[in-house]
Design a protein around this motif. Structure first.
Motif, short mmCIF file in Angstrom:
data_model
loop_
_atom_site.label_atom_id
_atom_site.label_comp_id
_atom_site.label_asym_id
_atom_site.label_seq_id
_atom_site.Cartn_x
_atom_site.Cartn_y
_atom_site.Cartn_z
N ASP A 14 0.86 -1.18 0.00
CA ASP A 14 0.00 0.00 0.00
C ASP A 14 0.90 1.23 0.00
O ASP A 14 1.65 1.45 0.95
N VAL A 82 -1.32 3.13 -4.78
CA VAL A 82 -1.07 1.81 -5.35
C VAL A 82 -1.30 0.81 -4.22
O VAL A 82 -0.60 0.85 -3.20
N ARG A 83 -2.28 -0.07 -4.40
CA ARG A 83 -2.62 -1.05 -3.36
C ARG A 83 -2.69 -2.44 -3.97
O ARG A 83 -3.42 -2.66 -4.93
N LEU A 84 -1.93 -3.34 -3.40
CA LEU A 84 -1.91 -4.73 -3.84
C LEU A 84 -2.59 -5.59 -2.78
O LEU A 84 -2.19 -5.57 -1.62
N THR A 85 -3.63 -6.31 -3.19
CA THR A 85 -4.30 -7.27 -2.32
C THR A 85 -4.12 -8.66 -2.91
O THR A 85 -3.47 -8.82 -3.94
N GLU A 88 -6.09 -8.34 -6.51
CA GLU A 88 -5.92 -7.31 -7.52
C GLU A 88 -4.94 -6.24 -7.08
O GLU A 88 -4.67 -6.07 -5.89
N LEU A 89 -4.43 -5.53 -8.06
CA LEU A 89 -3.62 -4.35 -7.82
C LEU A 89 -4.44 -3.17 -8.33
O LEU A 89 -4.86 -3.16 -9.49
N SER A 104 -7.40 -1.26 -12.47
CA SER A 104 -7.29 -2.51 -11.73
C SER A 104 -6.54 -3.53 -12.59
O SER A 104 -6.82 -3.67 -13.78
N PRO A 107 -2.96 -9.36 -10.35
CA PRO A 107 -1.56 -9.33 -9.94
C PRO A 107 -0.72 -10.52 -10.42
O PRO A 107 0.50 -10.40 -10.52
N LEU A 151 7.44 -2.90 -5.12
CA LEU A 151 6.24 -3.49 -5.72
C LEU A 151 6.53 -4.87 -6.29
O LEU A 151 5.74 -5.80 -6.12
N LEU A 155 4.76 -8.39 -5.20
CA LEU A 155 4.16 -9.29 -6.19
C LEU A 155 4.76 -10.69 -6.11
O LEU A 155 4.05 -11.69 -6.20
#
Length: 166
Positions: A14, A82-85, A88-89, A104, A107, A151, A155
């Motif tokens: 995040d 920029v948020r990676l869950t 999804e990114l 969106s 990822p 990032l 990932l």
């Protein structure tokens, strides 16, 4: 005990990116005070020696510098989230009024590219399934490289099998 019907996705990365502004609010006030003082002094000299129109031009200079600096500060209020869950990114670009655009990415197929070592014109490019997006263009080359590395690491940890993470 009840299970949550909508569990929140795990956030792996995040970041909120902002452009850097080196002049603080106090610095801006001091700069404008100095510019105004110099303009009043020199403009006053010309005014009292009969060249009164020059005084107006010095006032115009102060106004133009003030409005240029305000526009610069306004442009500094843009941001990129920029948020990676797990699933999804999400990249969101906006300003002080709120989000303007959102993208969106899935990822597992996302590719983060950046020149290493970074050049002045190097860009952080996110690409997946024919979709591409430049992120952090207002950052310095070193900041862009640090962001791209962080990032990529997030990932990679997401893509790592669950057994390898344990």
């Amino acid at each position: 005990m009840t299970a949550d019907a909508n569990p929140q996705p795990r956030v792996l990365f995040d970041a909120i990116l902002h452009p850097h502004r080196s002049l603080s609010r106090q610095g801006f006030i001091l700069l404008m005070a100095v510019v105004t003082g110099v303009s009043l002094t020199i403009g006053g000299f010309f005014y009292f020696h009969g060249a009164w129109p020059i005084f107006g031009f010095y006032g115009l200079d102060v106004a133009l510098i003030y409005f240029a600096m305000r526009a610069n500060y306004r442009s500094g209020r843009i941001y990129e989230k920029v948020r990676l869950t797990d699933g999804e990114l999400i990249v969101e670009k906006g300003n002080h009024l709120g989000p303007l655009q959102s993208w969106s990415f899935q990822p597992y197929w996302l590719r983060v590219s950046m020149d290493d070592p970074p050049q002045h014109e190097s860009q952080v490019r996110l690409s997946s399934h024919g979709q591409s997006l430049i992120v952090g263009a207002f950052l310095t080359p070193e900041e862009r490289l640090d962001f791209a590395r962080a990032l990529r690491a997030a990932l990679e940890s997401l893509r790592m099998p669950a057994m390898a993470r344990a």
